[in-house]
Structures are given as structure tokens and as C-alpha cells.
Design a protein around this motif. Structure first.
Motif, PDB file in Angstrom:
ATOM      1  N   GLU A 183      34.555 -10.452 -17.662  1.00 19.38           N
ATOM      2  CA  GLU A 183      33.851 -11.309 -18.608  1.00 19.38           C
ATOM      3  C   GLU A 183      32.609 -11.972 -18.018  1.00 19.38           C
ATOM      4  O   GLU A 183      31.687 -12.330 -18.745  1.00 19.38           O
ATOM      5  N   LEU A 184      32.590 -12.149 -16.704  1.00 17.23           N
ATOM      6  CA  LEU A 184      31.421 -12.773 -16.086  1.00 17.23           C
ATOM      7  C   LEU A 184      30.354 -11.742 -15.741  1.00 17.23           C
ATOM      8  O   LEU A 184      29.161 -12.043 -15.749  1.00 17.23           O
ATOM      9  N   GLY A 185      30.765 -10.510 -15.442  1.00 14.12           N
ATOM     10  CA  GLY A 185      29.840  -9.460 -15.044  1.00 14.12           C
ATOM     11  C   GLY A 185      30.474  -8.566 -14.002  1.00 14.12           C
ATOM     12  O   GLY A 185      31.692  -8.383 -13.984  1.00 14.12           O
ATOM     13  N   PHE A 186      29.663  -8.018 -13.110  1.00 13.76           N
ATOM     14  CA  PHE A 186      30.224  -7.154 -12.066  1.00 13.76           C
ATOM     15  C   PHE A 186      29.280  -7.096 -10.869  1.00 13.76           C
ATOM     16  O   PHE A 186      28.082  -7.393 -10.969  1.00 13.76           O
ATOM     17  N   LEU A 187      29.865  -6.709  -9.748  1.00  9.52           N
ATOM     18  CA  LEU A 187      29.149  -6.590  -8.481  1.00  9.52           C
ATOM     19  C   LEU A 187      29.055  -5.112  -8.120  1.00  9.52           C
ATOM     20  O   LEU A 187      30.008  -4.356  -8.332  1.00  9.52           O
ATOM     21  N   VAL A 188      27.911  -4.701  -7.581  1.00 14.30           N
ATOM     22  CA  VAL A 188      27.707  -3.298  -7.175  1.00 14.30           C
ATOM     23  C   VAL A 188      27.274  -3.279  -5.710  1.00 14.30           C
ATOM     24  O   VAL A 188      26.332  -3.967  -5.333  1.00 14.30           O
ATOM     25  N   ILE A 189      27.976  -2.484  -4.908  1.00 15.54           N
ATOM     26  CA  ILE A 189      27.626  -2.315  -3.497  1.00 15.54           C
ATOM     27  C   ILE A 189      27.371  -0.828  -3.263  1.00 15.54           C
ATOM     28  O   ILE A 189      28.244  -0.002  -3.545  1.00 15.54           O
ATOM     29  N   GLY A 190      26.195  -0.489  -2.762  1.00 18.01           N
ATOM     30  CA  GLY A 190      25.822   0.913  -2.635  1.00 18.01           C
ATOM     31  C   GLY A 190      25.694   1.378  -1.199  1.00 18.01           C
ATOM     32  O   GLY A 190      25.469   0.592  -0.283  1.00 18.01           O
ATOM     33  N   SER A 191      25.821   2.698  -1.015  1.00 20.40           N
ATOM     34  CA  SER A 191      25.692   3.314   0.306  1.00 20.40           C
ATOM     35  C   SER A 191      24.938   4.631   0.182  1.00 20.40           C
ATOM     36  O   SER A 191      25.046   5.339  -0.824  1.00 20.40           O
ATOM     37  N   ARG A 192      24.178   4.968   1.243  1.00 24.65           N
ATOM     38  CA  ARG A 192      23.497   6.265   1.263  1.00 24.65           C
ATOM     39  C   ARG A 192      24.489   7.412   1.417  1.00 24.65           C
ATOM     40  O   ARG A 192      24.245   8.524   0.949  1.00 24.65           O
ATOM     41  N   ASP A 193      25.604   7.143   2.088  1.00 23.72           N
ATOM     42  CA  ASP A 193      26.617   8.161   2.333  1.00 23.72           C
ATOM     43  C   ASP A 193      27.368   8.453   1.039  1.00 23.72           C
ATOM     44  O   ASP A 193      28.027   7.571   0.487  1.00 23.72           O
ATOM     45  N   PRO A 194      27.308   9.695   0.524  1.00 22.93           N
ATOM     46  CA  PRO A 194      27.996  10.007  -0.732  1.00 22.93           C
ATOM     47  C   PRO A 194      29.512   9.909  -0.636  1.00 22.93           C
ATOM     48  O   PRO A 194      30.196   9.832  -1.662  1.00 22.93           O
TER      49      PRO A 194
END
Length: 230
Positions: A183-194
């Protein structure tokens, strides 16, 4: 027949104890095509292989335990930092810094839904405030519906929305809902490694992170509501 011999040996596992001379005379072809070896030598080789496999499993378990301890320490430090921050804007800035410095996140963003986040005044590079009905969220529909952490490859349109111009090299990501129904939203954490955020990886740590961030960002409004009601 072969089956009869197998069945007999299974019912009499002590057969070679009573006929130890056969262990020396029996010959088993070597797996690599080399000369035949005795049954005892073959058993020793198999036991050695099994021992090596068990040792590797033990090493993997120890490495996983150490990694989990490290994550636990980082979560603890993040909790202290968030508690020490004053206001949601400072907590969001602290979260971004900790994700990059402590958790070594190559890229990260937090998406918060209006109107609850409209008054937060921070750099828009990390924080994105959108309406829940925004068409760009359709690419996250299944994730938002499940409201559970998810790891895997990230699509181009998702990267363009979350990371904008900085997402070209990001190939896998972890999506973390904020709240039991996001309900508040979401966090996204990304990496170059697939394969870094592999779908087979556990998400317990991500669940704890999501709960912590959610509690940190809804704490201030709740306190204000309590003060206003007195």
C-alpha cells in the motif's frame, strides 16, 4: 538374473563380510575407461567422492551462514540509522546511502504512491512518487497483486520507469513491497549480473528489509495522527 542378484545382496548386505575373498577377486570397470579395479578400490573411490560432496555441502552451508550473519548486521545498522533520522525525507536519504554503501547495491529506487508521499522533499533520483493508477505500474501488476518480494530479470520498460537513464546496464532486480498489500509502494534493487537476483534465491532478507522500510516511513504519519487526536 541380474535382478535376482541385486535383490539378494540388498537382503543380505553382510554377504561380502562372510565372503571377503570375493572383494579382491571381483573386478569393476573404471568409469574413465581405464583398467579394471577391485570392488574394494571402487568402494573407496565412491566413498571419497561422497565425502568430497558432503564437504562441499558443509562449506556451502558455512558460507551461507556467514553471509546471513553479515546481512543481519547490515539490517541492524540500517535500523539504527533510520531510527536516528528525523522525518521521512531524511530516512529516505539515509536508506539510499545505506543501500549503496552497506549493501553494495549497484542501483536502487523507491516508488511511493501518492498522496501519502507527496509532501516528501528529497532528490527525485532515488525517490519516485506516482499515483497507484499510473499506467506504467501495469508492468508490475502481478508483483503488486502478490505483494511478496520477487527476484529475477527486469524488463526494459520496468528499468526505464524505475531507473530511467541509469538502468541500461541493470539486468536483474529484487522487488520489495512496502506494506502487507504494497500500500505504501515498493523498493527496487538492481544488479548488472543477470543471475545475482536469481528467482531461486530466498527472499527472507528482502521481507525483513521491506518491513523495516515500511515501518520507518509510516511511523511519522501515525505519530502525527496520535498527537492530533489528543
Amino acid at each position: 538374473s541380474d535382478d535376482d542378484v541385486v535383490e539378494y545382496l540388498q537382503r543380505h548386505p553382510d554377504f561380502f563380510d562372510r565372503h571377503s575373498d570375493l572383494l579382491i577377486s571381483l573386478r569393476v570397470a573404471h568409469e574413465t575407461g581405464g583398467p579394471a579395479v577391485s570392488l574394494v578400490e571402487r568402494q573407496v573411490a565412491l566413498f571419497r567422492q561422497r565425502s568430497d560432496a558432503l564437504e562441499q555441502q558443509l562449506k556451502d552451508l558455512v558460507a551461507a551462514a556467514k553471509f546471513n550473519d553479515l546481512l543481519g548486521e547490515r539490517i541492524h545498522r540500517l535500523s539504527i540509522q533510520l531510527m536516528a533520522a528525523s522525518g521521512r525525507a531524511e530516512r529516505i536519504e539515509m536508506l539510499e546511502a545505506q543501500l549503496r554503501e552497506e549493501f553494495r547495491a549497484e542501483s536502487a529506487a523507491i516508488v511511493l504512491f501518492a498522496p501519502s508521499a507527496e509532501k516528501i522533499d528529497v532528490s527525485k533520483g532515488f525517490l519516485k512518487i506516482v499515483d497507484r493508477s499510473d499506467d506504467r505500474l501495469k508492468d508490475f501488476a502481478s508483483f503488486l497483486k502478490s505483494a511478496r518480494p520477487r527476484c529475477g530479470l527486469i524488463r526494459d520498460r520496468q528499468k526505464a520507469f524505475v531507473f530511467e537513464d541509469n538502468g541500461g546496464e541493470i539486468n536483474s532486480a529484487a522487488l520489495v513491497p512496502l506494506g502487507s498489500r504494497a500500500e505504501l509502494g515498493f523498493l527496487v534493487i538492481g544488479s548488472r549480473d543477470p543471475d545475482y537476483f536469481n528467482p531461486d534465491k530466498g527472499t527472507d532478507f528482502l521481507s525483513r528489509l521491506g518491513e523495516l522500510v515500511f515501518a520507518a516511513l509510516v511511523d511519522e504519519p501515525r505519530q502525527s495522527a496520535e498527537v492530533g487526536s489528543r
